[in-house]
Design an enzyme around this catalytic site. Structure first.
Site, PDB file in Angstrom:
ATOM      1  N   ASP A   1      34.767  28.815 110.273  1.00 19.78           N
ATOM      2  CA  ASP A   1      34.648  28.537 111.540  1.00 19.78           C
ATOM      3  C   ASP A   1      35.052  28.336 112.038  1.00 19.78           C
ATOM      4  O   ASP A   1      35.914  27.153 111.691  1.00 19.78           O
ATOM      5  CB  ASP A   1      32.996  28.142 111.829  1.00 19.78           C
ATOM      6  CG  ASP A   1      32.139  28.721 112.764  1.00 19.78           C
ATOM      7  OD1 ASP A   1      32.624  29.178 113.768  1.00 19.78           O
ATOM      8  OD2 ASP A   1      31.271  29.126 112.495  1.00 19.78           O
TER       9      ASP A   1
ATOM     10  N   GLU B   1      33.825  36.544 116.576  1.00 19.05           N
ATOM     11  CA  GLU B   1      32.323  36.606 117.420  1.00 19.05           C
ATOM     12  C   GLU B   1      31.948  37.168 119.045  1.00 19.05           C
ATOM     13  O   GLU B   1      33.122  36.699 119.608  1.00 19.05           O
ATOM     14  CB  GLU B   1      31.485  35.573 117.022  1.00 19.05           C
ATOM     15  CG  GLU B   1      30.350  34.753 118.001  1.00 19.05           C
ATOM     16  CD  GLU B   1      29.698  33.647 118.670  1.00 19.05           C
ATOM     17  OE1 GLU B   1      30.411  32.582 119.155  1.00 19.05           O
ATOM     18  OE2 GLU B   1      28.524  33.129 118.451  1.00 19.05           O
TER      19      GLU B   1
ATOM     20  N   ASP C   1      25.183  17.731 103.617  1.00 14.58           N
ATOM     21  CA  ASP C   1      26.115  17.908 103.657  1.00 14.58           C
ATOM     22  C   ASP C   1      27.004  18.370 102.115  1.00 14.58           C
ATOM     23  O   ASP C   1      26.567  19.259 102.015  1.00 14.58           O
ATOM     24  CB  ASP C   1      26.724  16.299 103.246  1.00 14.58           C
ATOM     25  CG  ASP C   1      25.465  16.246 101.763  1.00 14.58           C
ATOM     26  OD1 ASP C   1      25.751  16.895 100.919  1.00 14.58           O
ATOM     27  OD2 ASP C   1      25.052  15.218 102.240  1.00 14.58           O
TER      28      ASP C   1
ATOM     29  N   ASP D   1      34.776  31.758 116.218  1.00 17.68           N
ATOM     30  CA  ASP D   1      33.639  30.982 117.497  1.00 17.68           C
ATOM     31  C   ASP D   1      34.195  31.539 118.934  1.00 17.68           C
ATOM     32  O   ASP D   1      35.261  31.604 119.528  1.00 17.68           O
ATOM     33  CB  ASP D   1      34.020  29.931 117.391  1.00 17.68           C
ATOM     34  CG  ASP D   1      32.340  29.015 118.347  1.00 17.68           C
ATOM     35  OD1 ASP D   1      30.896  29.767 117.870  1.00 17.68           O
ATOM     36  OD2 ASP D   1      33.259  28.719 119.235  1.00 17.68           O
TER      37      ASP D   1
ATOM     38  N   ASP E   1      20.671  17.465 100.946  1.00 19.57           N
ATOM     39  CA  ASP E   1      21.980  16.655 101.716  1.00 19.57           C
ATOM     40  C   ASP E   1      21.689  15.554 100.451  1.00 19.57           C
ATOM     41  O   ASP E   1      20.526  15.738  99.749  1.00 19.57           O
ATOM     42  CB  ASP E   1      20.119  15.786 102.913  1.00 19.57           C
ATOM     43  CG  ASP E   1      20.224  14.336 102.705  1.00 19.57           C
ATOM     44  OD1 ASP E   1      21.268  14.109 102.423  1.00 19.57           O
ATOM     45  OD2 ASP E   1      19.644  13.661 103.081  1.00 19.57           O
TER      46      ASP E   1
ATOM     47  N   ASP F   1      20.663  11.040 103.746  1.00 20.17           N
ATOM     48  CA  ASP F   1      19.908   9.894 105.263  1.00 20.17           C
ATOM     49  C   ASP F   1      19.627  11.241 106.316  1.00 20.17           C
ATOM     50  O   ASP F   1      19.885  11.183 107.163  1.00 20.17           O
ATOM     51  CB  ASP F   1      22.254   9.771 105.451  1.00 20.17           C
ATOM     52  CG  ASP F   1      22.821  10.946 105.689  1.00 20.17           C
ATOM     53  OD1 ASP F   1      22.440  12.307 105.116  1.00 20.17           O
ATOM     54  OD2 ASP F   1      24.404  11.427 106.469  1.00 20.17           O
TER      55      ASP F   1
ATOM     56  N   HIS G   1      22.616  31.560 113.498  1.00 19.88           N
ATOM     57  CA  HIS G   1      22.190  29.670 114.057  1.00 19.88           C
ATOM     58  C   HIS G   1      21.611  29.465 115.658  1.00 19.88           C
ATOM     59  O   HIS G   1      21.425  28.551 116.134  1.00 19.88           O
ATOM     60  CB  HIS G   1      23.029  29.435 113.446  1.00 19.88           C
ATOM     61  CG  HIS G   1      24.258  28.968 114.251  1.00 19.88           C
ATOM     62  ND1 HIS G   1      25.513  30.179 113.643  1.00 19.88           N
ATOM     63  CD2 HIS G   1      25.244  28.199 114.977  1.00 19.88           C
ATOM     64  CE1 HIS G   1      25.874  30.303 114.706  1.00 19.88           C
ATOM     65  NE2 HIS G   1      26.073  28.795 115.442  1.00 19.88           N
ATOM     66  N   ASP G   2      22.717  31.064 116.491  1.00 20.17           N
ATOM     67  CA  ASP G   2      21.878  30.985 117.503  1.00 20.17           C
ATOM     68  C   ASP G   2      20.792  31.342 118.259  1.00 20.17           C
ATOM     69  O   ASP G   2      20.128  31.647 119.325  1.00 20.17           O
ATOM     70  CB  ASP G   2      22.647  31.301 117.921  1.00 20.17           C
ATOM     71  CG  ASP G   2      24.316  30.307 117.143  1.00 20.17           C
ATOM     72  OD1 ASP G   2      23.966  29.597 117.722  1.00 20.17           O
ATOM     73  OD2 ASP G   2      25.489  31.296 118.363  1.00 20.17           O
TER      74      ASP G   2
HETATM   75  C1  NOJ Z   1      29.551  30.003 119.400  1.00 17.05           C
HETATM   76  C2  NOJ Z   1      28.411  29.550 118.035  1.00 17.05           C
HETATM   77  O1  NOJ Z   1      27.194  30.701 117.579  1.00 17.05           O
HETATM   78  C3  NOJ Z   1      27.482  28.577 118.974  1.00 17.05           C
HETATM   79  O2  NOJ Z   1      26.130  27.919 117.572  1.00 17.05           O
HETATM   80  C4  NOJ Z   1      28.095  27.662 119.925  1.00 17.05           C
HETATM   81  O3  NOJ Z   1      26.894  26.824 120.055  1.00 17.05           O
HETATM   82  C5  NOJ Z   1      29.042  28.223 120.562  1.00 17.05           C
HETATM   83  N1  NOJ Z   1      29.718  29.512 120.620  1.00 17.05           N
HETATM   84  C6  NOJ Z   1      29.912  27.347 121.386  1.00 17.05           C
HETATM   85  O4  NOJ Z   1      30.835  26.871 120.375  1.00 17.05           O
END
Ligand code: NOJ
Length: 561
Positions: free
Chosen positions: A105, A264, A36, A207, A28, A32, A332-333
């Site tokens: 992305d 993906e 970024d 995505d 950051d 904030d 990140h998922d």
């Molecule tokens: C896959 C992404 O990796 C995820 O983070 C997102 O929530 C869903 N697609 C919806 O875009």
């Protein structure tokens, strides 16, 4: 004539080491509490120092942030919290000046409900944008059920009183699905892609791409359909016109530039996956399959090393001669790599992080290394629902409550599997907020930051960070790790994952211990004489042609001639 073997053909995107940056949590610059683009710019030299050759930055387009940027309200604008287009231009130039490719992305299965297209679309049944989305007039009755990942009720149809119709959203209600059957929509998307490629983007991560094509009659699912990953992908994924659309995208955009695209999700079978990327298909370049991170089935049924080996080896075998895969253990998922596949206790976090990084950087396929894993960052394990930021966690909680599920069990699972585990701020130093921000971060910092941070690891030659750098350099300088064939060695060994990589006359052997104790590994005859190319301990004990590996030891050996 023999079919051309494409998997060994040289391509620049096969040779990359991709570093994934979740911009909200990276650095950051303006205090904030939210990462970024200027923050990324400040850290360009750090990223270069890792030895990675490409970055994938999660979405930074304008967005109301229902799903942290995966809900886009303007594809040609930068999210206010992240900066502006000048920052983007400076950032991508900074990467290119350092010879680092930039992967973006592309989120085009859906938009935000605050995108102008959707605002128009929902305003009237006769609006020109109506067919940009999937609408179901209420007078036709309730549409057949479709599953939604983030909806509080798991229902992908949302009733909109204004035009007395339902719209489709496979993710949250604020992420309406685009109608790819409309050629206007596809044209808009290709224009967006041209816009970003002209700005210098080298690749796209597509995505949720297996979902773009739908049977727009929305027939009922067959009897026995269940809302599990397998059935959802089988019945929502790889729709009837998917390949037509991808081929068109390839013709209109991808083939015109030196860019690559990674999908993906890959459908339900190897055939599906190959159909997306085999070279003679003229579609995409690389698949990003989930089986590697889905191995095992929750806390009740953890995976074994045999499962792990089997999944990675079967994908490797299927893509030996044609097509190309990604190699990753976190993003990140999903949970943090070391918490999911290693051992995040104080005693073994360092050794097992290094071991997993060795796996990523010595396998065949393009490695995707998630930010923070080069430090051995681990899960934060939130305990209370109020600590979570992710819509998937919040709405999942409401859904579980309304279904009367066992909430104790639900919370245990969430604590381990929640996406928020991998979204906590990057740990730069031991100052307040881990040096990520001067203000309270948007999500809690993992309290191990005093020990686990970049500054501490920079000065320690044995750190996870410096080991990561050794491994990236090893991969980049040794094509055997990129193009060499893969073969498992002693495949039934329950403690050690071993495989060789072979290119021309070069033979390398990778030994990865997945256990807390010593383990013995019989070196094959052709590896009795070797050089050590990588090691996460200071020594390798050999006795009578057998290696005695320490807990989570990872060594890379090259055959001596
Ligand atoms: C896959 C992404 O990796 C995820 O983070 C997102 O929530 C869903 N697609 C919806 O875009």
């Amino acid at each position: 004539m023999a079919k051309s073997k494409t998997s060994s053909s040289k391509k620049w995107w096969k040779e990359q080491i991709i570093y994934q940056i979740y911009p909200r949590s990276f650095f950051d610059s303006d205090g904030d509490g939210i990462g970024d683009l200027k923050g990324i710019i400040e850290k360009l030299d750090y990223i270069k120092s890792l030895g990675v050759t490409a970055v994938w930055v999660n979405p930074f387009y304008a967005s109301p942030n229902d799903d942290n940027g995966y809900d886009i309200s303007d594809y040609r604008k930068i999210m206010d919290e992240f900066g502006n287009m000048d920052d983007f231009n400076e950032m991508i130039k900074g990467f290119h000046d350092r010879d680092i490719k930039f992967v973006m992305d592309l989120v085009v299965n859906h938009t935000s409900d605050e995108h102008e297209w959707f605002k128009q679309s929902r305003s009237s049944r006769y609006n020109l944008y109506r067919d940009y989305y999937h609408w179901w007039p209420a007078e036709n009755g309730k549409p057949n059920y479709r599953f939604s990942y983030f909806d509080e009720k798991g229902d992908a149809w949302k009733y909109d009183a204004h035009t007395d119709a339902y719209y489709l959203h496979y993710f949250s209600a604020k992420q309406p699905d685009l109608n790819w059957e409309n050629p206007e929509v596809r044209r808009e998307i290709y224009d967006i892609m041209h816009f970003w490629v002209k700005k210098g983007v080298d690749g796209f991560r597509l995505d949720a791409f297996q979902f773009i094509s739908k049977d727009t009659s929305f027939p009922p699912f067959p009897k026995g359909y269940q809302n599990n990953v397998v059935d959802v992908i089988k019945h929502h994924g790889m729709g009837p016109t998917l390949h037509d659309h991808i081929r068109e995208m390839n013709k209109e955009v991808l083939s015109k530039y030196e860019v690559f695209a990674v999908s993906e999700g890959v459908g339900s079978s190897f055939e599906d996956a190959h159909s997306l990327v085999d070279e003679d298909r003229n579609e995409l370049q690389m698949v990003y399959h989930f089986e590697g991170v889905e191995v095992g089935n929750g806390l009740d049924d953890p995976h074994t090393l045999a499962d792990f080996k089997q999944v990675h080896s079967k994908w490797e075998a299927s893509f030996k001669d044609n097509g190309w895969i990604s190699i990753f253990l976190a993003n990140h998922d999903v949970p943090r790599m070391v918490s999911r596949f290693g051992n995040d206790s104080d005693e073994f976090r360092v050794a097992s992080s290094k071991m997993l990084n060795t796996f990523l950087l010595t396998m065949r396929g393009t490695p995707y290394c998630y930010f923070g894993d080069e430090l051995g960052m681990k899960n934060i394990y939130f305990q209370h629902i109020s600590e979570y930021q992710d819509i998937a966690a919040k709405n999942g909680y409401k859904k579980a409550l309304s279904e009367g599920r066992d909430m104790k069990k639900f919370m245990q699972n969430l604590s381990f599997y929640s996406r928020d585990n991998s979204r906590t701020p990057m740990q730069w130093d031991n100052s307040e907020h881990a040096g990520f921000s001067s203000d309270l971060p948007w999500i809690a910092v993992n309290q191990d930051y005093k020990e686990v941070n970049v500054a501490a690891q920079e000065t320690c030659p044995d750190s996870v960070l410096n080991h990561f750098r050794q491994l990236t350099s090893l991969r980049t300088n040794n094509p055997v790790l990129i193009y060499g064939t893969y073969q498992q060695v002693d495949k039934d060994n329950p403690e050690v994952y071993a495989y060789s990589r072979t290119l021309d006359s070069q033979v390398w052997l990778v030994l990865l211990s997945f256990v807390e104790t010593d383990s013995i590994f019989q070196l094959p005859d052709n590896m009795q004489s070797f050089e050590i190319q990588g090691n996460n301990y200071s020594e390798l004990r050999i006795n009578d042609g057998r290696a005695k590996l320490k807990a989570y030891q990872a060594v890379v050996l090259s055959q001596k001639g």
